[in-house]
Design an enzyme around this catalytic site. Structure first.
Site, PDB file in Angstrom:
ATOM      1  CE1 TYR A   1      -4.072   2.055   0.160  1.00  0.00           C
ATOM      2  CE2 TYR A   1      -3.155   3.191   1.847  1.00  0.00           C
ATOM      3  CZ  TYR A   1      -4.072   3.008   1.217  1.00  0.00           C
ATOM      4  OH  TYR A   1      -5.027   3.819   1.116  1.00  0.00           O
TER       5      TYR A   1
ATOM      6  CD1 TRP B   1     -11.146   9.701  -0.490  1.00  0.00           C
ATOM      7  CD2 TRP B   1     -10.226  10.413   1.562  1.00  0.00           C
ATOM      8  NE1 TRP B   1     -11.327   8.787   0.524  1.00  0.00           N
ATOM      9  CE2 TRP B   1     -11.107   9.285   1.735  1.00  0.00           C
ATOM     10  CE3 TRP B   1      -9.641  10.915   2.619  1.00  0.00           C
ATOM     11  CZ2 TRP B   1     -11.405   8.845   2.941  1.00  0.00           C
ATOM     12  CZ3 TRP B   1     -10.020  10.459   3.852  1.00  0.00           C
ATOM     13  CH2 TRP B   1     -10.732   9.263   3.889  1.00  0.00           C
TER      14      TRP B   1
ATOM     15  NE  ARG C   1     -10.568   2.146  -0.526  1.00  0.00           N
ATOM     16  CZ  ARG C   1     -11.939   1.854  -0.187  1.00  0.00           C
ATOM     17  NH1 ARG C   1     -12.048   0.728   0.444  1.00  0.00           N
ATOM     18  NH2 ARG C   1     -13.039   2.692  -0.526  1.00  0.00           N
TER      19      ARG C   1
HETATM   20  N1  LIG Z   1     -12.416  -0.485  -3.866  1.00  0.00           N
HETATM   21  C1  LIG Z   1     -10.821  -0.685  -3.879  1.00  0.00           C
HETATM   22  C2  LIG Z   1     -10.446   0.621  -4.237  1.00  0.00           C
HETATM   23  C3  LIG Z   1      -8.862   1.037  -4.477  1.00  0.00           C
HETATM   24  C4  LIG Z   1      -8.349   2.353  -4.450  1.00  0.00           C
HETATM   25  O1  LIG Z   1      -8.893   3.054  -5.019  1.00  0.00           O
HETATM   26  N2  LIG Z   1      -6.985   2.421  -4.188  1.00  0.00           N
HETATM   27  C5  LIG Z   1      -6.661   3.634  -4.040  1.00  0.00           C
HETATM   28  C6  LIG Z   1      -5.856   4.051  -2.904  1.00  0.00           C
HETATM   29  S1  LIG Z   1      -6.881   4.358  -1.317  1.00  0.00           S
HETATM   30  C7  LIG Z   1      -5.431   3.807  -5.273  1.00  0.00           C
HETATM   31  O2  LIG Z   1      -4.905   2.582  -5.479  1.00  0.00           O
HETATM   32  N3  LIG Z   1      -5.207   5.161  -5.758  1.00  0.00           N
HETATM   33  C8  LIG Z   1      -4.121   5.343  -6.690  1.00  0.00           C
HETATM   34  C9  LIG Z   1      -4.426   5.166  -8.061  1.00  0.00           C
HETATM   35  O3  LIG Z   1      -5.768   5.120  -8.621  1.00  0.00           O
HETATM   36  O4  LIG Z   1      -3.559   5.462  -9.076  1.00  0.00           O
HETATM   37  C10 LIG Z   1     -10.127  -1.320  -2.686  1.00  0.00           C
HETATM   38  O5  LIG Z   1     -10.904  -1.150  -1.652  1.00  0.00           O
HETATM   39  O6  LIG Z   1      -9.387  -1.930  -2.796  1.00  0.00           O
END
Ligand SMILES: N[C@@H](CCC(=O)N[C@@H](CS)C(=O)NCC(=O)O)C(=O)O
Length: 194
Positions: free
Chosen positions: A8, A104, A14
């Site tokens: 992460y 966010w 998350r």
């Molecule tokens: N529903 C997915 C959502 C995953 C998600 O949106 N993760 C975000 C961080 S909280 C992410 O990877 N963001 C980076 C991007 O989209 O490039 C889960 O809970 O795993």
């Protein structure tokens, strides 16, 4: 014993529910954190370009709630009956919907407006579901309680006091943080601002 690697960003977000669940069962795991500024170089290597992912013995699994449910079963933190699980899953999804739609962006006006518009219904609903019980399931702790704590922690960072009118939900957070395995994790986890 299986090998666990959780990937992460270098904050709670998350992934923290998954770190809580692993800590709850004293499961050793590699807590791999990618700095957000380096993310674009890594994004394509992950399913759907998203985090968190959990590798178990080299196989990559994704989606927080799917992984969380798997770990919660192992931890004994799911419901005792199918109907309890139905209710617990609904609470988890309600919390997840709320945080997923949260802007966010760091834009204070947007965040304040979102909580004003949607927060009341969600928070008063959750407060009512909890009622005078110790945990959402009633007598026993489940991962829905842990998820409320980790998600509200992120919201609290961006919007201090967002749940101040919901004393039962605030005392639930305190109870979660006092669970010995969670308290120990909070003490030893990498210190990040959120
Ligand atoms: N529903 C997915 C959502 C995953 C998600 O949106 N993760 C975000 C961080 S909280 C992410 O990877 N963001 C980076 C991007 O989209 O490039 C889960 O809970 O795993």
């Amino acid at each position: 014993m299986s090998n666990y690697k959780l990937t992460y960003f270098n904050f709670q977000g998350r992934a923290e529910i998954l770190r809580y669940l692993l800590a709850y069962t004293n499961t050793e795991f590699e807590d791999h954190r990618i700095e957000y500024k380096d993310w674009s170089a890594h994004k394509d290597a992950y399913p759907y370009g998203k985090l968190p992912v959990l590798e178990i013995d080299g196989t990559v699994y994704y989606q927080t709630l799917a992984i969380g449910r798997y770990l919660a079963k192992k931890a004994g933190l799911t419901g005792k009956t199918d109907l309890d699980n139905l209710r617990i899953d609904a609470i988890l999804d309600t919390i997840d919907d709320f945080v997923s739609l949260y802007p966010w962006t760091g834009d204070e006006k947007a965040m304040k407006e979102y909580v004003e518009k949607c927060g009341g219904a969600v928070l008063s609903g959750l407060e009512k579901e909890l009622g005078n019980n110790k945990w959402f399931a009633g007598e026993y702790v489940t991962w829905a309680d842990l998820y409320w704590d980790t998600c509200s922690e992120s919201l609290e960072h961006y919007q201090p006091g967002f749940a101040k009118d919901y004393p039962k939900l605030l005392s639930l957070k305190k109870r979660v943080k006092e669970l010995p395995k969670i308290a120990a994790w909070i003490k030893r986890r990498p210190q990040t601002p959120y």
